[in-house]
Scaffold this motif. Structure first.
Motif, PDB file in Angstrom:
ATOM      1  N   ASP A 210       0.819  -1.208   0.000  1.00  0.00           N
ATOM      2  CA  ASP A 210       0.000   0.000   0.000  1.00  0.00           C
ATOM      3  C   ASP A 210       0.857   1.263   0.000  1.00  0.00           C
ATOM      4  OD1 ASP A 210      -2.613   1.190   0.136  1.00  0.00           O
ATOM      5  OD2 ASP A 210      -2.068   1.846   2.149  1.00  0.00           O
ATOM      6  N   GLU A 215       0.714   3.695  -3.498  1.00  0.00           N
ATOM      7  CA  GLU A 215       0.877   5.152  -3.640  1.00  0.00           C
ATOM      8  C   GLU A 215       1.174   5.529  -5.077  1.00  0.00           C
ATOM      9  OE1 GLU A 215       2.497   8.071  -1.464  1.00  0.00           O
ATOM     10  OE2 GLU A 215       2.473   7.105   0.486  1.00  0.00           O
ATOM     11  N   ARG A 218      -2.073   5.381  -6.878  1.00  0.00           N
ATOM     12  CA  ARG A 218      -2.976   6.476  -6.512  1.00  0.00           C
ATOM     13  C   ARG A 218      -2.366   7.841  -6.816  1.00  0.00           C
ATOM     14  NH1 ARG A 218      -3.349   3.042  -1.992  1.00  0.00           N
ATOM     15  NH2 ARG A 218      -1.952   4.371  -0.799  1.00  0.00           N
ATOM     16  N   LYS A 219      -1.128   7.835  -7.349  1.00  0.00           N
ATOM     17  CA  LYS A 219      -0.404   9.052  -7.759  1.00  0.00           C
ATOM     18  C   LYS A 219      -0.110   9.996  -6.593  1.00  0.00           C
ATOM     19  CE  LYS A 219      -1.970   8.924 -12.466  1.00  0.00           C
ATOM     20  NZ  LYS A 219      -2.630   9.580 -13.570  1.00  0.00           N
ATOM     21  N   THR A 220       0.039   9.452  -5.407  1.00  0.00           N
ATOM     22  CA  THR A 220       0.374  10.319  -4.275  1.00  0.00           C
ATOM     23  C   THR A 220       1.886  10.342  -4.023  1.00  0.00           C
ATOM     24  OG1 THR A 220      -0.113   8.432  -2.851  1.00  0.00           O
ATOM     25  CG2 THR A 220      -1.806  10.103  -3.044  1.00  0.00           C
ATOM     26  N   ALA A 222       4.277  10.942  -6.191  1.00  0.00           N
ATOM     27  CA  ALA A 222       4.882  12.109  -6.833  1.00  0.00           C
ATOM     28  C   ALA A 222       4.634  13.366  -6.005  1.00  0.00           C
ATOM     29  CB  ALA A 222       4.319  12.279  -8.232  1.00  0.00           C
ATOM     30  N   THR A 223       3.482  13.428  -5.342  1.00  0.00           N
ATOM     31  CA  THR A 223       3.188  14.582  -4.474  1.00  0.00           C
ATOM     32  C   THR A 223       4.196  14.630  -3.333  1.00  0.00           C
ATOM     33  OG1 THR A 223       0.896  13.963  -4.880  1.00  0.00           O
ATOM     34  CG2 THR A 223       1.274  15.789  -3.382  1.00  0.00           C
ATOM     35  N   LEU A 224       4.426  13.463  -2.753  1.00  0.00           N
ATOM     36  CA  LEU A 224       5.379  13.386  -1.649  1.00  0.00           C
ATOM     37  C   LEU A 224       6.777  13.777  -2.123  1.00  0.00           C
ATOM     38  CD1 LEU A 224       5.967  12.584   1.258  1.00  0.00           C
ATOM     39  CD2 LEU A 224       6.130  10.229   0.538  1.00  0.00           C
ATOM     40  N   LEU A 225       7.127  13.322  -3.334  1.00  0.00           N
ATOM     41  CA  LEU A 225       8.459  13.625  -3.864  1.00  0.00           C
ATOM     42  C   LEU A 225       8.623  15.090  -4.212  1.00  0.00           C
ATOM     43  CD1 LEU A 225       8.983  10.565  -6.134  1.00  0.00           C
ATOM     44  CD2 LEU A 225      10.332  11.179  -4.152  1.00  0.00           C
ATOM     45  N   GLU A 393      14.103   6.835 -10.567  1.00  0.00           N
ATOM     46  CA  GLU A 393      12.813   7.450 -10.893  1.00  0.00           C
ATOM     47  C   GLU A 393      11.857   6.484 -11.574  1.00  0.00           C
ATOM     48  OE1 GLU A 393      14.222   9.741 -14.891  1.00  0.00           O
ATOM     49  OE2 GLU A 393      14.778  10.514 -12.946  1.00  0.00           O
ATOM     50  N   PHE A 397       7.833   6.547 -10.874  1.00  0.00           N
ATOM     51  CA  PHE A 397       6.829   7.090 -11.781  1.00  0.00           C
ATOM     52  C   PHE A 397       6.212   6.065 -12.714  1.00  0.00           C
ATOM     53  CE2 PHE A 397       9.417  10.859 -10.855  1.00  0.00           C
ATOM     54  CZ  PHE A 397       8.405  11.604 -10.273  1.00  0.00           C
ATOM     55  N   ARG A 402       8.193  -0.480 -18.193  1.00  0.00           N
ATOM     56  CA  ARG A 402       9.197  -1.301 -17.516  1.00  0.00           C
ATOM     57  C   ARG A 402       9.318  -0.967 -16.038  1.00  0.00           C
ATOM     58  NH1 ARG A 402      14.263  -0.677 -21.305  1.00  0.00           N
ATOM     59  NH2 ARG A 402      15.254  -1.434 -19.435  1.00  0.00           N
TER      60      ARG A 402
ATOM     61  N   VAL B  62      11.887  16.812  -9.678  1.00  0.00           N
ATOM     62  CA  VAL B  62      11.516  15.429  -9.359  1.00  0.00           C
ATOM     63  C   VAL B  62      12.026  14.450 -10.419  1.00  0.00           C
ATOM     64  CG1 VAL B  62       9.511  15.973  -7.940  1.00  0.00           C
ATOM     65  CG2 VAL B  62       9.205  15.699 -10.380  1.00  0.00           C
ATOM     66  N   LYS B  85      12.762  22.427  -4.169  1.00  0.00           N
ATOM     67  CA  LYS B  85      11.404  21.982  -3.824  1.00  0.00           C
ATOM     68  C   LYS B  85      10.802  22.849  -2.713  1.00  0.00           C
ATOM     69  CE  LYS B  85      12.217  17.202  -5.162  1.00  0.00           C
ATOM     70  NZ  LYS B  85      12.527  15.864  -4.638  1.00  0.00           N
ATOM     71  N   ASP B  94      -0.118  14.040 -11.831  1.00  0.00           N
ATOM     72  CA  ASP B  94       0.484  12.932 -11.079  1.00  0.00           C
ATOM     73  C   ASP B  94       0.577  13.213  -9.590  1.00  0.00           C
ATOM     74  OD1 ASP B  94       0.873  11.284 -13.193  1.00  0.00           O
ATOM     75  OD2 ASP B  94       2.848  12.099 -13.674  1.00  0.00           O
ATOM     76  N   THR B  95       0.276  14.468  -9.203  1.00  0.00           N
ATOM     77  CA  THR B  95       0.444  14.774  -7.770  1.00  0.00           C
ATOM     78  C   THR B  95      -0.914  14.773  -7.089  1.00  0.00           C
ATOM     79  OG1 THR B  95       0.399  17.113  -8.308  1.00  0.00           O
ATOM     80  CG2 THR B  95       2.568  16.133  -8.030  1.00  0.00           C
ATOM     81  N   ALA B  96      -1.417  13.591  -6.828  1.00  0.00           N
ATOM     82  CA  ALA B  96      -2.720  13.476  -6.167  1.00  0.00           C
ATOM     83  C   ALA B  96      -2.556  13.600  -4.654  1.00  0.00           C
ATOM     84  CB  ALA B  96      -3.338  12.134  -6.509  1.00  0.00           C
ATOM     85  N   TYR B  98      -3.686  12.378  -0.638  1.00  0.00           N
ATOM     86  CA  TYR B  98      -4.017  11.137   0.072  1.00  0.00           C
ATOM     87  C   TYR B  98      -5.508  11.107   0.396  1.00  0.00           C
ATOM     88  CZ  TYR B  98       0.968  10.645   0.567  1.00  0.00           C
ATOM     89  OH  TYR B  98       2.290  10.504   0.294  1.00  0.00           O
ATOM     90  N   PHE B 110       1.676  18.326   4.753  1.00  0.00           N
ATOM     91  CA  PHE B 110       2.606  18.919   3.793  1.00  0.00           C
ATOM     92  C   PHE B 110       3.271  20.174   4.366  1.00  0.00           C
ATOM     93  CE2 PHE B 110       0.397  16.052   0.947  1.00  0.00           C
ATOM     94  CZ  PHE B 110       1.472  15.509   0.260  1.00  0.00           C
ATOM     95  N   ARG B 157      -2.331  22.878  -1.234  1.00  0.00           N
ATOM     96  CA  ARG B 157      -1.108  22.166  -0.846  1.00  0.00           C
ATOM     97  C   ARG B 157       0.115  22.781  -1.548  1.00  0.00           C
ATOM     98  NH1 ARG B 157       2.388  19.754  -3.997  1.00  0.00           N
ATOM     99  NH2 ARG B 157       0.702  19.003  -5.327  1.00  0.00           N
TER     100      ARG B 157
END
Lengths: 684, 252
Positions: A210, A215, A218-220, A222-225, A393, A397, A402, B62, B85, B94-96, B98, B110, B157
Motif C-alpha cells: 500500500d 501510492e 494512486r499518484k500520491t 509524486a506529491t510526496l516527492l 525514478e 513514476f 518497464r 523530481v 522543492k 500525477d500529484t494526487a 491522500y 505537507f 497544498r
C-alpha cells in the motif's frame, strides 16, 4: 453449442492454464522455490548447521531397584541405570532424583515378587516434560520395558501352553513432575516461532504494498516527492510504518489466536493444567525476538513492493518473497533444531529459534545480542537497497511499461552517506561472521588474518574503487601520510591506549557483565596463543587486524560518514560500529573506547596511518602482557599502571592540541557530490 | 526566435538551459531553453505527448535531465533538489492527494514536510484556505470531495509554503466552472504577488486570459514562444489552435 467443440469453460480453463504457466513468476513460485530452494535449504541446513545428534543416553533411576531382568535391559549402552531405596514420599524422592536423571521408575516393595510369580509389576514412570527430549527419553524407556514384559510373559506361559493374554506382568503409568508453567512455556516455545513468523510476514505484506505500489497507483508518491524531503527520510518513514503495522498486527493475531486456543484448551478436560510463566524479562526478550523477525521482513517486503508498478504487480512480486521469508519455518517446526551461534547469525531463522530458546530457558545473552546484531545488519543492508530503489525514478513514476532495473539500482555507485556506512558495517559483520568459520578448518594464526582481509579490506577496497569517480580512493580511505606530530601522537597513544583506555573499560565490563577473565582465557585458547612464537603472534593478531580494521572503520566507514554528518558524529558512530563488530558484550566497551580514540586521531591527522600504529601497538601490548603474565597480568594490573597509560594517551592529545577536527580535504575533493543537499527550509 | 522580455529588471525565476530528457529511444524533451521572470505567467501549450509533463517535472526537481540544467531562482534543481522543492509549488496530474486524510490533515502534513510549525503553519493554512475557499470541506476526507474541490485542495497544498515559483501542469483540466475560476483567480493573485508561474494547459482561452507569454512545445522542442499577439503576427495565423496544428504538421 456446436457438436464436438469444447465448452466455453473448458476453453477458458485451457487458456488460463497456458497463460499462468507462461508467467515466469508463477513458474518461479511454483517450481523453483519448492523444487530447488527448499531441498537445498534443508540439505544445507541439516548438513552444515544442524547440531549433530549426540547419542541419546537415558539416565534411569528406580525406587526400589528393579528386578534384575528388568534392570539388565536398562543397562545397555543407551541407558545408565541406578537402583535406589525408598526414602520418604515417592513423588518427592522422584523429583529429587530427576535433577540428575531423565526418568525415574517407582514400584512397591512387593513388585519384584509379583514379577517373579504370576502377579503384576505396577510401575510409575516419572519424567519432566518441560525438558528437551523428555518425551523421546520416556518413550525409549517404555519401549524397553514393554519388550522385557513381553519376553517375560512368553517365557512364563509358554511352558504351560497358555495364551499370553492370561497374565499382565507389568503396568506402566507415566507422570510428569514438570511445573505446569514450564510445560506450558515449552509447548508455547514449539508453536510461537511459527506463528510469529507467519503472522508478521502476512501482516507486513499489505502495508508494504500500500505504501509503495499503492501510492504509485494512486499518484500520491509524486506529491510526496515534490516536497523538500530527502529520499532517506521518505524510505525510513515508510519503513517504520510497515514495521509498526506489521509487528502490531502480527502480534495481535498471535495473541488473539493464542488466547482463543488457551480458552478452548482450558474448557477441555485435558487442558485444566495448562499455564504459562511469562516474567517481565522473558517478555522483553520475546519482544526483542519479534523485532528481530519483523525488522528485516518489513525491509524486504518494502523493497520488493517498491519495485512493483502497481498493486497487482506488487502481489505477484511479493509472493516469492513471502515464501522466502517463511523458509525458516521448516527449521522451527523441528523440535530438535536448537539455537546455536551459527543459527543465531542467520537472519529470521536465528530470531525464530531465539523465541523458542527463550521460552525453553536455553538462550544466552550473547546469542540474543548476536541475533539482534544480525537482524540490524541485514535490515541496514536491505534499507540501503530500498533507498536506492526509491532513488531510481522508474521505480517512482512508472505505473506502466518497464519496472525499475534492479541491476542498475544495485550496481550504480552509492552516495557518501550514513546509509552506505551502515550497509558497509552490515557487510563487514556478515562476512566476518561467516568467514570466521574458516577457523574450524585452519589454525587461528592463518584463519584470523584471512578473515580480516576478506571481511574488511576487500569490502572497503571494493567500495573505494566503486566510488572512485566521486572521491579519490586514497583520500577516501585516508591513506595520505600524516605530519610528524601525527606519527608521534600515534606512538604515544599506541603505548598508552591499552593500559589507559581499554583496561579501565575492561574492568568496567567485568563489573557489569562479570567473568571477563574466562572470556580472555577462552579467546586466548581459541587463538592458540600459547603455541605461537611472538613474531607470528604479533603479525597475525596485532599488525594484520590493525591494518584491516583501520582501513575499514577509520578509512571507509569514517569516510562515508563525514559525507553527510559532522566530524564528531562520524567519530562516535564509527566507534560504536567498531565496538559492535567485536560481537561480545564484554569486548564492546574497551573496543568502542579505543575506536573513539582512533577516530579522533583519524579526524585530527587526516590519515589512517597513526591509527594503524596505535592499533598494532595496543594489540601487541595486550598479547605480550598475556604472554608474560597470563590473564592475571592482563586484568590485574594495578591502577598506577593504568594511570601511566592514561598519561601516554593524554600526551598524544596534547601533541594534537590545536589541530582542528577536519574533513575539509574530504569535502573539497568530491566533484559531483551535492554540496548543499541540506535540510528543508521554509519556503518563501 | 527572440521575444521581448516583459520586465528585464526582475530576477529570472525559472530557467531551462538546453534541458534534454530521453526515455529509452524516445526523445521526450529536446534542448529546451526557457527564461521566466518573477511576476510573469508563462503558458506552455502543446499536444499530448509533446513532453510538457516531463519538462515540468525536470524543472520541479523530481526528474533528472539527461543533459542541460533546470534552475529555480538561480539554483540547480538536480544539484539542490531540496532547496528548489522548498521554494516552489508543484502541481500536476500525477500529484494526487491522500484520499484517507482530511483536507486539514493534508495541509498539516505537507506544511510539516515544508518545515512549517505551530502558528506559522496555522497562518499559512488559514491563508490558503481563504484563498481557495476550502472552509466548507476542511474536515472532509479527500476521497469524499468532488474533483473540483480536490483540485482546489491540491492547489492549497502547492501554495502552502508561499513559494515564489509555481509550476502547474494542467491545473484546470476536468474542472467545473466554479473550480476553474478559483484556479484562474489564484494564478492572477500569484502574479500580482510577484510570483513566477509556469503552467501548461489545453484551454486556449485560459492561456490568452492569464499568460504574459506563451511557449508552444512540439515533439519535445519549444517551437515558438512570445506574447499571443507576437506569435499570431509572426506566424501569420488567426488563433493559437491554428498555430499549434501548423507547427505540429511542420514538425512531421
Amino acid at each position: 453449442m456446436r457438436d464436438g467443440a469444447p465448452r466455453a469453460w473448458a476453453l477458458i480453463y485451457r487458456k488460463e492454464l497456458k497463460d499462468t504457466l507462461r508467467d515466469r513468476r508463477t513458474l518461479t513460485t511454483m517450481l523453483l522455490v519448492p523444487m530447488v530452494l527448499y531441498p537445498l535449504a534443508l540439505v544445507f541446513g541439516s548438513e552444515a548447521l544442524l547440531p549433530k545428534d549426540e547419542p541419546l543416553v537415558v539416565r534411569v533411576a528406580a525406587i526400589p531397584p528393579l528386578p534384575s531382568e528388568v534392570a539388565a535391559a536398562l543397562q545397555t549402552q543407551n541407558f545408565s541405570y541406578r537402583g535406589v531405596f525408598p526414602d520418604g514420599e515417592e513423588r518427592a524422592q522422584a523429583e529429587q532424583l530427576l535433577v540428575r536423571h531423565d526418568v525415574v521408575l517407582a514400584s512397591t516393595a512387593t513388585g519384584a515378587q509379583a514379577w517373579a510369580g504370576l502377579g503384576t509389576l505396577a510401575l510409575r514412570l516419572y519424567f519432566d516434560e518441560s525438558r528437551p527430549r523428555a518425551y523421546a527419553q520416556k518413550d525409549r524407556v517404555e519401549e524397553v520395558l514393554r519388550a522385557v514384559a513381553e519376553a517375560n510373559t512368553v517365557r512364563r506361559l509358554a511352558a504351560h501352553g497358555l495364551p499370553t493374554s492370561a497374565i499382565t506382568p507389568m503396568t506402566l503409568r507415566a507422570h510428569s513432575v514438570a511445573k505446569k508453567e514450564r510445560s506450558g512455556n515449552r509447548m508455547l516455545g514449539l508453536i510461537l516461532p511459527t506463528l510469529v513468523l507467519t503472522f508478521i510476514a502476512i501482516s507486513c505484506f499489505y502495508p508494504a504494498v500500500d505504501l509503495t505500489a499503492g501510492e504509485k497507483e494512486r499518484k500520491t508518491l509524486a506529491t510526496l516527492l515534490s516536497a523538500p524531503v530527502p529520499i532517506r527520510d521518505i524510505v525510513f518513514g515508510k519503513y517504520l510504518a510497515v514495521l509498526t503495522v506489521g509487528s502490531l498486527a502480527g502480534l495481535l493475531n498471535v495473541t488473539v489466536l493464542g488466547a482463543t486456543v488457551y480458552r478452548l484448551m482450558l474448557s477441555s478436560p485435558k487442558g485444566d493444567g495448562l499455564a504459562f510463566e511469562l516474567s517481565p524479562l522473558l517478555v522483553i526478550g520475546l519482544l526483542l525476538g519479534v523485532v528481530a523477525i519483523a525488522a528485516p521482513v518489513a525491509a524486504l517486503m518494502l523493497g520488493a513492493a517498491s519495485l512493483a508498478r502497481s498493486f497487482r504487480d506488487a502481489s505477484t512480486l511479493l509472493t516469492p518473497v513471502l515464501l522466502l521469508v517463511l523458509l525458516p519455518l521448516g527449521l522451527t517446526m523441528s523440535p530438535d533444531t536448537r539455537l546455536n551461534f551459527q543459527w543465531a547469525a542467520v537472519p529470521l531463522a536465528g530470531a525464530a529459534l531465539l523465541l523458542r530458546a527463550l521460552l525453553h530457558e536455553e538462550a544466552t545473552l550473547s546469542q540474543l545480542v548476536l541475533v539482534m546484531a544480525s537482524a540490524a545488519a541485514v535490515t541496514a543492508l536491505l534499507l540501503f537497497v530500498v533507498a536506492r530503489i526509491f532513488a531510481d525514478e522508474r521505480a517512482l513514476f512508472s505505473t506502466e511499461g518497464r519496472r525499475a532495473d534492479l541491476r542498475s539500482v544495485l550496481f550504480s555507485p552509492p552516495s557518501l552517506s550514513p546509509a552506505t556506512a551502515a550497509a558497509l558495517a552490515g557487510t563487514i559483520f556478515v562476512v566476518h561472521y561467516y568467514a570466521g568459520a574458516l577457523s574450524t578448518w585452519w589454525p587461528a594464526v592463518i584463519a584470523v588474518p584471512v578473515t580480516q582481509v576478506l571481511a574488511q579490506v576487500v569490502p572497503a577496497g571494493i567500495l573505494a574503487r566503486w566510488l572512485r569517480h566521486r572521491i579519490e580512493p586514497r583520500l577516501f580511505l585516508g591513506l595520505g601520510l600524516p605530519s610528524w606530530r601525527g606519527w608521534m601522537a600515534g606512538l604515544f597513544l599506541g603505548a598508552g591506549a591499552w593500559l589507559g583506555l581499554s583496561l579501565p573499560a575492561a574492568w568496567l565490563a567485568d563489573f557489569l557483565f562479570g567473568d571477563l577473565s574466562a572470556v580472555a582465557r577462552d579467546l586466548s585458547a581459541e587463538l592458540g596463543l600459547s603455541e605461537l612464537g611472538p613474531v607470528a603472534m604479533v603479525l597475525a593478531f596485532a599488525l594484520t587486524p590493525a591494518i584491516c580494521e583501520e582501513l575499514a572503520f577509520r578509512g571507509a566507514i569514517y569516510g562515508l560518514l563525514i559525507g553527510r554528518t559532522t566530524v564528531r558524529s562520524a567519530v562516535v558512530l564509527q566507534a560504536l560500529a567498531f565496538g559492535a563488530m567485536h560481537g561480545s558484550v564484554h569486548r564492546f566497551l574497551p573496543t568502542a573506547l579505543l575506536g573513539l580514540a582512533l577516530g579522533t586521531l583519524r579526524a585530527k591527522t587526516g590519515s589512517v596511518w597513526p591509527g594503524i600504529l596505535v592499533h598494532a601497538l595496543t594489540n601487541a601490548t595486550l598479547l605480550l602482557l598475556d604472554r608474560a603474565y597470563g590473564e592475571s597480568g592482563l586484568f590485574g594490573s594495578p591502577t598506577p599502571v593504568a594511570l601511566l597509560g592514561l598519561l601516554g594517551v593524554g600526551w598524544a592529545f596534547v601533541l594534537l592540541r590545536g589541530t582542528p577536527l577536519n574533513n575539509s580535504s574530504h569535502q573539497s575533493d568530491r566533484p559531483g557530490v551535492t554540496p548543499t543537499e541540506s535540510p528543508r527550509g521554509n519556503a518563501g | 526566435m527572440s521575444t521581448p522580455d516583459p520586465d528585464i529588471s526582475r530576477r529570472p525565476a525559472i530557467e531551462a538551459l538546453g534541458l534534454t530528457r530521453r526515455y529509452d529511444d524516445h526523445l521526450a524533451v529536446d534542448r529546451v531553453e526557457l527564461n521566466i521572470r518573477e511576476g510573469e505567467v508563462y503558458g506552455l501549450l502543446g499536444p499530448n505527448g509533446a513532453g510538457k509533463t516531463t519538462l515540468l517535472r525536470m524543472l520541479a526537481g523530481v526528474l533528472k535531465p539527461d543533459a542541460g540544467r533546470a534552475l529555480i531562482l538561480g539554483r540547480d534543481a538536480s544539484l539542490e533538489p531540496l532547496w528548489v522543492k522548498a521554494h516552489l509549488g508543484f502541481l500536476s496530474g500525477d500529484t494526487a492527494l491522500y484520499g484517507r486524510l482530511t483536507v486539514k490533515e493534508t495541509l498539516d502534513y505537507f506544511g510539516g514536510l515544508l518545515g512549517l510549525r505551530g502558528p506559522t503553519l496555522e497562518a499559512r493554512a488559514q491563508a490558503v484556505t481563504d484563498e481557495l475557499g476550502l472552509h466548507e470541506f476542511l474536515g472532509q476526507r479527500v476521497h469524499d470531495l468532488s474533483s473540483g474541490q480536490r483540485q482546489r485542495a491540491n492547489l492549497a497544498r502547492a501554495f502552502l509554503g508561499d513559494p515564489p515559483v509555481l509550476i502547474l501542469d494542467e491545473p484546470t483540466v476536468a474542472l467545473d466552472v466554479i473550480s476553474g475560476a478559483f484556479v484562474r483567480d489564484a494564478v492572477k493573485r500569484a502574479k500580482a504577488a510577484g510570483r513566477a508561474v509556469l503552467f501548461s494547459t489545453h484551454i486556449m482561452s485560459e492561456a490568452e486570459e492569464l499568460c504574459d507569454r506563451i511557449g508552444l512545445l512540439v515533439r519535445g522542442r519549444i517551437a515558438a514562444t512570445g506574447t499571443k499577439e507576437s506569435l499570431l503576427r509572426e506566424h501569420q495565423v488567426g488563433s493559437l489552435t491554428e498555430l499549434i496544428l501548423s507547427l505540429h504538421e511542420r514538425a512531421g
